[in-house]
Design an enzyme around this catalytic site. Sequence first.
Site, short mmCIF file in Angstrom:
data_model
loop_
_atom_site.label_atom_id
_atom_site.label_comp_id
_atom_site.label_asym_id
_atom_site.label_seq_id
_atom_site.Cartn_x
_atom_site.Cartn_y
_atom_site.Cartn_z
N HIS A 71 0.75 -1.29 0.08
CA HIS A 71 0.11 0.14 -0.13
C HIS A 71 0.89 1.30 0.08
O HIS A 71 0.45 2.25 -0.49
CB HIS A 71 -0.81 -0.03 1.03
N ASP A 100 0.18 -7.71 1.49
CA ASP A 100 0.56 -6.53 1.64
C ASP A 100 2.13 -6.25 1.98
O ASP A 100 2.53 -5.42 2.57
CB ASP A 100 -0.06 -5.56 2.56
N GLY A 167 3.48 6.54 7.64
CA GLY A 167 4.88 6.57 7.43
C GLY A 167 5.49 5.34 7.99
O GLY A 167 6.67 5.33 7.39
N SER A 169 4.65 2.38 7.90
CA SER A 169 4.16 1.23 7.27
C SER A 169 5.45 0.87 6.29
O SER A 169 5.98 1.69 5.73
CB SER A 169 2.97 1.57 6.37
#
Length: 178
Positions: A71, A100, A167, A169
Amino acid sequence: MQKNFLSAAMAGTLLLTVFASPAAQAKTASEVYEQAAKSTVVVGNFDAQGKQKSMGSGVVMPDGDIVTNCHVVKGAARLTVRVGQTERPATLRYSDWDRDVCSLSSNGLNAPAATVGSSKSLKVGAKVYAIGAPKGLELTLSDGIVSSLRELDGGQYIQTTAAISPGTSGGGLYDDNG
């Protein structure tokens, strides 16, 4: 060492790549940070006009690729990775949108690889540290515990109480051995 890519379910949709090392003498938060921060990068996602759409974090792996969350890189016309003041172009190499987890390549990236081990010994209650760039604040450390280990969709997801902000992630989640 065996490479494990696991994700931690956090705050609804926020996910992190997780790295755990074999049992050893526990390190202090400062020691984990000193070791792991060197392998943490900021990932930039830009549109076709060069405007930054989003940013996240990533971790340099032993093969030289950078692992991040998909993402973070979704819909990018151009990707970059930044280590300190040096920014380099990056290319999407592999994506697992269901989990992800994506990997990027960036030629000439000058950052050491993270220590990667097995997560099999990780237990609920274990101390963990997240390193990333929340809201663009590079190399920020937060701590917490493993609050649950969940078997979902053929993988193990690690739920943590470590603070995760936009941020962060794609950044690393490290055990107390770094």
